[in-house]
Design a protein around this motif. Structure first.
Motif, short mmCIF file in Angstrom:
data_model
loop_
_atom_site.label_atom_id
_atom_site.label_comp_id
_atom_site.label_asym_id
_atom_site.label_seq_id
_atom_site.Cartn_x
_atom_site.Cartn_y
_atom_site.Cartn_z
N ALA A 34 0.83 -1.20 0.00
CA ALA A 34 0.00 0.00 0.00
C ALA A 34 0.87 1.26 0.00
O ALA A 34 0.54 2.26 -0.65
N ALA A 35 1.99 1.21 0.73
CA ALA A 35 2.90 2.35 0.75
C ALA A 35 3.50 2.61 -0.63
O ALA A 35 3.86 3.75 -0.96
N ASN A 36 3.55 1.57 -1.45
CA ASN A 36 4.05 1.71 -2.82
C ASN A 36 2.96 2.13 -3.80
O ASN A 36 3.20 2.20 -5.00
N GLY A 37 1.74 2.36 -3.29
CA GLY A 37 0.66 2.86 -4.14
C GLY A 37 -0.30 1.82 -4.65
O GLY A 37 -1.20 2.14 -5.44
N GLN A 503 11.85 -7.34 -3.73
CA GLN A 503 12.11 -8.65 -4.35
C GLN A 503 10.80 -9.34 -4.72
O GLN A 503 10.74 -10.05 -5.73
N TYR A 504 9.76 -9.18 -3.90
CA TYR A 504 8.45 -9.74 -4.25
C TYR A 504 7.99 -9.23 -5.60
O TYR A 504 7.53 -10.00 -6.45
N TYR A 505 8.11 -7.92 -5.80
CA TYR A 505 7.67 -7.33 -7.06
C TYR A 505 8.42 -7.92 -8.25
O TYR A 505 7.82 -8.27 -9.28
N SER A 506 9.75 -8.05 -8.11
CA SER A 506 10.55 -8.48 -9.25
C SER A 506 10.52 -9.98 -9.48
O SER A 506 10.65 -10.43 -10.63
N GLN A 507 10.33 -10.77 -8.40
CA GLN A 507 10.44 -12.22 -8.54
C GLN A 507 9.10 -12.97 -8.43
O GLN A 507 8.94 -14.02 -9.05
N LEU A 508 8.19 -12.43 -7.63
CA LEU A 508 6.93 -13.15 -7.39
C LEU A 508 5.75 -12.56 -8.14
O LEU A 508 4.89 -13.30 -8.64
N TYR A 509 5.68 -11.25 -8.21
CA TYR A 509 4.48 -10.60 -8.72
C TYR A 509 4.55 -10.25 -10.21
O TYR A 509 3.62 -9.67 -10.77
N THR A 510 5.68 -10.60 -10.85
CA THR A 510 5.86 -10.29 -12.27
C THR A 510 5.85 -11.56 -13.09
O THR A 510 6.52 -12.54 -12.75
N LYS A 511 5.09 -11.57 -14.17
CA LYS A 511 4.98 -12.76 -15.02
C LYS A 511 6.26 -12.94 -15.84
O LYS A 511 6.94 -11.99 -16.18
#
Length: 511
Positions: A34-37, A503-511
């Motif tokens: 949420a802090a990241n928008g 790391q979640y954004y780059s490794q888990l949440y990106t297809k």
């Protein structure tokens, strides 16, 4: 902006919904997102209690056991409001309160029987809520442990919820040893009883050891778009077969995990810990906080061992008010095999540690509840050793004081997917002594910001544990400059959620 849905059995962002570290993760990661928008929705079961005084959102008409049933979605007020996050609970009469932290059930005759019933229903209700667009269009669905993996079953096999295929699924493993294994047939808490109309691929859902059962942990590993362990070292551990009791690895799922790794779906990312907006204990309140809580407990009708609480634990703590120790060692954990197997295997080793402490005017404080045999062991040892204070309960005030006022935090875990206690202690500059395993490897650096022990066999590990504890006491009493330097290193270590979620954004949440 992405829209996330977190699905979990626990959530410490709301009151009275925590049994372990998973609740902390489900509280903290949405706050960072949420802090990241981004927008985040978090949903957990109501356990027949968390929906009280909540805001009703909608009926959820679902099919279980071949009949229509109704669950209910409520929005609940969190402990702290954060823009961009909404918290929900799902109520259904069969999603019952458990006897473990008022969440999980212990079914000794049929493991996971009651929990399977409530999580079958919970997952189906979550799927229905997504279908009714009650969380808006969900981009990423983040599942936590076996309790939530049945949502992937609905995604793959239930035509009623084909909409789930539009979302990206992440599956986090917090504790691989609990796998939610239940029969496929011929049992009330079975897949075919709850969902008789749904066809599925037997090879995809089956447990490799019990061929007439579903393995819900395996289901999450096999069907999620990304699979996540809560530390890099734990990921490496679970790719190898277990060799009990010396080594706890993949627990029969290593082939599934190796396959996920080869497919580029398995990632190990260390959990974080908060460094801002945290509860701060007041220095010097450890013993008053313990006594205050003890007197609260003895007034509760349901509280067991009242005489023990007052006459044994309370009496010891009162003595410490006038005769404070020169060294405080502590542990806060559930009384389970994972956390205290070494003590159960060789109680004399723990007693040797207590004797060494007593010789140096030191005490050991242990707080926790859990398996009866472990609770009984600790009570018996506490009767024998005046410097061992066993607090058989849960109290945030005591825990915060322990993390602040201990000289050493002790984590002799048999295995540890990540561990948060060591991070919380280190945040206060408290040194930790840990078994060199899993996430403890990634956080505690021996002789730099803490102490560690290991060994080739269980007996080696236990012997080395006692030797390592002796070394801790020697450094504390004979080399204060080194001790202070290590404490400074521990306090300066950073395991931030900002870095973890990046790391979640780059490794888990990106297809």
């Amino acid at each position: 902006m992405k829209n996330f849905l977190f699905v979990s059995a626990e959530n410490d962002a709301i009151a009275n919904c925590k049994a372990g570290g998973m609740a902390d993760v489900v509280r903290d990661v949405p706050r960072q997102l949420a802090a990241n928008g981004d927008q985040v929705h978090v949903v957990v079961p109501a356990y027949n209690r968390l929906h009280h005084n909540a805001f009703f959102i909608s009926d959820l008409r679902i099919r279980i056991r071949g009949e229509e049933s109704i669950a209910y979605l409520y929005e609940v007020k969190p402990k702290k409001d954060y823009s961009g996050i909404k918290h929900y609970v799902i109520h259904h009469p069969e999603i019952v309160e458990g006897n473990i932290a008022h969440i999980y059930n212990d079914d000794p005759e049929e493991p996971f029987f009651t929990d399977a019933v409530k999580y079958f229903i919970f997952n189906t209700a979550v799927a229905q809520a997504i279908k009714q667009n009650l969380f808006d269009h969900v981009d990423v669905i983040h599942l936590h442990d076996w309790h939530t993996s049945f949502l992937l079953f609905h995604k793959r096999y239930n035509l009623e919820y084909s909409l789930l295929k539009e979302s990206w699924f992440v599956y986090s493993i917090h504790n691989l040893s609990l796998q939610g294994i239940r029969p496929l047939n011929a049992n009330f808490a079975s897949v075919n009883n709850f969902f008789p109309e749904i066809g599925y691929e037997y090879e995809v859902v089956k447990d490799d050891r019990y061929n007439d059962c579903i393995n819900l942990m395996a289901l999450g590993i096999r069907l999620a778009d990304r699979v996540h362990t809560v530390s890099p070292s734990y990921k490496q551990d679970i790719l190898k077969p277990s060799q009990k009791p010396e080594f706890i690895g993949g627990e029969s799922l290593e082939s599934d995990l190796i396959k996920a790794d080869q497919e580029g779906r398995l990632y190990g990312i260390l959990n974080g810990v908060n460094y801002e907006n945290i509860r701060i204990a007041e220095k010097g309140k450890l013993y008053p906080n313990i006594l205050r809580q003890l007197f609260k407990w003895i007034q509760e009708e349901s509280k067991k061992y009242k005489s023990d609480i007052l006459a044994n634990t309370g009496e010891k703590v009162v003595c410490l008010l006038d005769n404070p120790p020169s060294f405080i060692a502590s542990s806060v954990a559930r009384m389970t095999e994972q956390k205290f197997y070494f003590f159960k295997r060789n109680p004399q080793a723990f007693k040797a540690i207590l004797n060494d402490l007593a010789a140096q005017n030191g005490i050991f404080i242990l707080l926790g509840t859990g398996e009866p045999e472990y609770e009984a062991l600790m009570r018996d040892i506490s009767y024998e050793h005046p410097n061992f204070i066993f607090i058989n309960g849960q109290s945030e005030d005591i825990i915060d004081s322990i993390y602040l006022e201990s000289d050493l935090y002790f984590m002799p875990s048999l295995f540890e997917p990540c561990g948060i206690s060591q991070m919380l202690a280190m945040r206060n500059g408290v040194l930790c002594l840990v078994h060199h395993t899993g996430g403890l490897i990634d956080t505690v650096k021996a002789n730099i910001n803490g102490f560690a022990f290991d060994g080739d066999t269980i007996d080696d590990k236990i012997n080395n544990m006692v030797l390592a504890f002796n070394n801790v006491l020697e450094v504390f009493y004979t080399d204060k400059p080194r001790w202070k330097r290590m404490c400074k290193n521990a306090k300066e270590a950073r395991f931030s959620w900002e870095n973890t979620v990046e790391q979640y954004y780059s490794q888990l949440y990106t297809k």
